[in-house]
Each structure stands twice: as C-alpha cells, then as structure tokens.
Enzyme design. Structure first.
Site, PDB file in Angstrom:
ATOM      1  N   SER A  46      -0.386   1.570   0.124  1.00 49.58           N
ATOM      2  CA  SER A  46      -1.628   0.998  -0.402  1.00 49.58           C
ATOM      3  C   SER A  46      -2.160   1.854  -1.539  1.00 49.58           C
ATOM      4  CB  SER A  46      -2.681   0.897   0.713  1.00 49.58           C
ATOM      5  OG  SER A  46      -2.810   2.135   1.378  1.00 49.58           O
ATOM      6  N   LYS A 112       7.030   5.128   8.068  1.00 50.96           N
ATOM      7  CA  LYS A 112       6.763   3.720   8.425  1.00 50.96           C
ATOM      8  C   LYS A 112       7.564   2.792   7.516  1.00 50.96           C
ATOM      9  CE  LYS A 112       2.574   1.704   7.663  1.00 50.96           C
ATOM     10  NZ  LYS A 112       2.891   0.641   6.692  1.00 50.96           N
ATOM     11  N   GLU A 114       8.470  -1.444   6.730  1.00 50.31           N
ATOM     12  CA  GLU A 114       8.021  -2.831   6.931  1.00 50.31           C
ATOM     13  C   GLU A 114       9.223  -3.731   7.199  1.00 50.31           C
ATOM     14  OE1 GLU A 114       5.680  -4.213   3.642  1.00 50.31           O
ATOM     15  OE2 GLU A 114       4.291  -2.529   3.749  1.00 50.31           O
ATOM     16  N   GLU A 181      -0.280  -6.163  11.120  1.00 48.62           N
ATOM     17  CA  GLU A 181      -1.287  -6.429  10.083  1.00 48.62           C
ATOM     18  C   GLU A 181      -1.555  -7.928   9.966  1.00 48.62           C
ATOM     19  OE1 GLU A 181      -0.599  -4.373   6.411  1.00 48.62           O
ATOM     20  OE2 GLU A 181      -2.162  -5.470   5.345  1.00 48.62           O
TER      21      GLU A 181
HETATM   22  O1  KIV Z   1      -0.127   0.950   3.037  1.00 50.12           O
HETATM   23  C1  KIV Z   1      -1.006   0.971   3.910  1.00 50.12           C
HETATM   24  O2  KIV Z   1      -2.107   1.483   3.739  1.00 50.12           O
HETATM   25  C2  KIV Z   1      -0.683   0.347   5.187  1.00 50.12           C
HETATM   26  C3  KIV Z   1      -1.826   0.046   6.100  1.00 50.12           C
HETATM   27  C4  KIV Z   1      -2.484  -1.195   5.627  1.00 50.12           C
HETATM   28  C5  KIV Z   1      -1.420  -0.059   7.511  1.00 50.12           C
HETATM   29  O3  KIV Z   1       0.435   0.025   5.449  1.00 50.12           O
END
Ligand code: KIV
Length: 264
Positions: A46, A112, A114, A181
């Site tokens: 983000s 993390k 996706e 999300e």
């Molecule tokens: O990139 C991010 O900030 C995220 C959050 C919205 C969980 O993946």
C-alpha cells in the site's frame, strides 16, 4: 518487554485474544505504534498508494519494501514485523525465495503473498527455507485490474465457497497467518472458525481473529479517499498516540469494526 512471535499470535488465536495490526513504513511511526502496544506491523505494498501517490500497488518494487522494512525494524521493540512481497516478485518459487530473503534480511519476520492455490508450492518451499508466510485472500489489490476495480469479493455463494477452499489449502501448505480483505462478515467469520492459524481482517467484519488498517486511513490522512471499512481515529481523539490507543482498544473490545465499517 516480550517480543511478539508466531507462537504469540497462534496462542492469541487459541485464547481468543484479538490481534491488533497496522501498516507502517518508517521508524518514527513504527516506534509510536509499538509503544502503544500494537501486535503486528505490516510494511504493506500500500506504500505505493499512500507514500508514492500511485493509483494502485503495482509499481512497488522489492527494493522499496526492503527500504521501508529496514526503517520499520529500527523503530520496533515488541511488535511482529511482516513485509509484503510486491507484484510479480513471487511469480515463480525461485523468484519468491530470492526476494523473500531480501525482505527477511531487511528485518521482516514473515512475508505476505497475495493469492490462492497457485502459491502452494511457493509457500511450502518458503517454509522449508525458513521463511514464515502470511496469505492474503479476498480483494487482493495486486489483482485490481483482473477484478475491474477495488471491489468486495465473495458475495456470491460460488465465490465464497472458493475463497474458503483456498484459505484451507493455504493453511495446509503452511501459511502461519492469513489476511482477508473486503469480504462479507459472515464469510470471514466462517473462514476464521475453520482455520487454526490467526486470520486478520480489513473490511472483513468483526468476526476475524484480528484487524489491520492502513495507517493513513486510520489517521484519516489518505489523499482523496476514505474506504468504508476504515475509521478516522485522529478526528475523534485529536492526537496521534491517542488515536492509535483508541484503535487498539476498540479492536480488542470488539467495537471496531462495526456494521457501518463492514460488508454483507
Ligand atoms: O498493502 C497493504 O497495506 C495490505 C493491507 C491492506 C493488508 O496488504
């Protein structure tokens, strides 16, 4: 001060203690959040939107995330630090191993990714190479152009069943945490109840094991746009430390997110 680890987070799930999380991108905010008692800090891709001003997260590089991870790590004593693997940085397992190594060296304790079943081999390989993995399902922003916009996912039965299935497969492959999300509250609750690992929601209602917000949304300072699922805590408190403390308190007592901040 006891550091938060994967064992702490698993225990919190087992003891039904709600996990609090925020994104962070620099040492000063990481320290402020850490001092207020946040459990998890995510260096989210983000950052492409809230720091770099892009319309989506696709322009973010591994070097960008590594830079911000290094800064966040410097400010943190207690919280668990997770770094996002950006768009196309884990398209093959080999790419994922090299790029995850860069983020772990920068100070992440987990990465993390996706996506669903196409990641099973990658997740298993990362685990075997000592990299803990967090999954991310529902509205996965790196797929915004496939979805045709930032849209709530899992509203019809088939889609909901598919997201639940993917979540179970990711857990079997070895993820130790999952972000959901922008999916309906009922589906998020069902997924959380079906998994033994901690499930953290954003726009996924109050029935997950924890909550995360993008810090700029929580402070109400994101340019132009405030997502329905977020809440401006700076407006109600007038002070950054109090805003974070109030967010943590409301998440822990279960009053945030309310129906107003959730989807059905
Ligand atoms: O990139 C991010 O900030 C995220 C959050 C919205 C969980 O993946």
């Amino acid at each position: 001060m006891k550091k938060v680890t994967t064992s702490t987070l698993l225990k919190m799930k087992q003891e039904k203690k709600i996990i609090t999380a925020l994104t962070a991108y620099d040492a000063s905010f990481a320290k402020l959040f850490d001092e207020q008692g946040i459990d998890v800090l995510l260096i989210g891709d983000s950052l492409g939107m809230v720091l770099q001003g892009a319309d989506d997260t696709l322009s973010v590089s591994v070097a960008d995330v590594a830079y911000h991870t290094r800064s966040v790590r410097t400010g943190v004593e207690r919280a668990f630090v997770v770094a996002d693997m950006p768009f196309m940085s884990y398209a093959t397992p080999e790419q994922a191993y090299m790029n995850a190594a860069e983020l772990m060296r920068a100070g992440a304790s987990m990465v993390k990714l996706e996506g669903g079943s196409w990641l099973l081999e990658t997740i298993k390989g990362l685990n075997e190479r000592s990299v803990p993995v967090c999954g991310h399902l529902g509205l996965t922003p790196q797929s915004v152009h496939v979805f045709g916009g930032f849209k709530v996912q899992g509203r019809d039965d088939l889609q909901a069943e598919n997201i639940l299935e993917q979540a179970k497969l990711l857990e079997q492959a070895g993820i130790q945490m999952l972000v959901l999300e922008c999916i309906p509250t009922e589906l998020a609750g069902k997924i959380s109840a079906n998994l033994s690992i901690p499930v953290i929601g954003i726009g996924a209602g109050p029935e997950t094991d924890g909550q995360i917000l993008v810090m700029h949304d929580m402070f109400g300072i994101s340019a132009n746009y405030m997502p329905k699922f977020s809440k401006n805590y700076l407006k109600t408190t007038g002070d950054m430390r109090q805003a974070v403390s109030q967010y943590i308190q409301e998440v822990q007592e279960g009053s945030f997110p309310s129906a107003e901040h959730s989807f059905n």
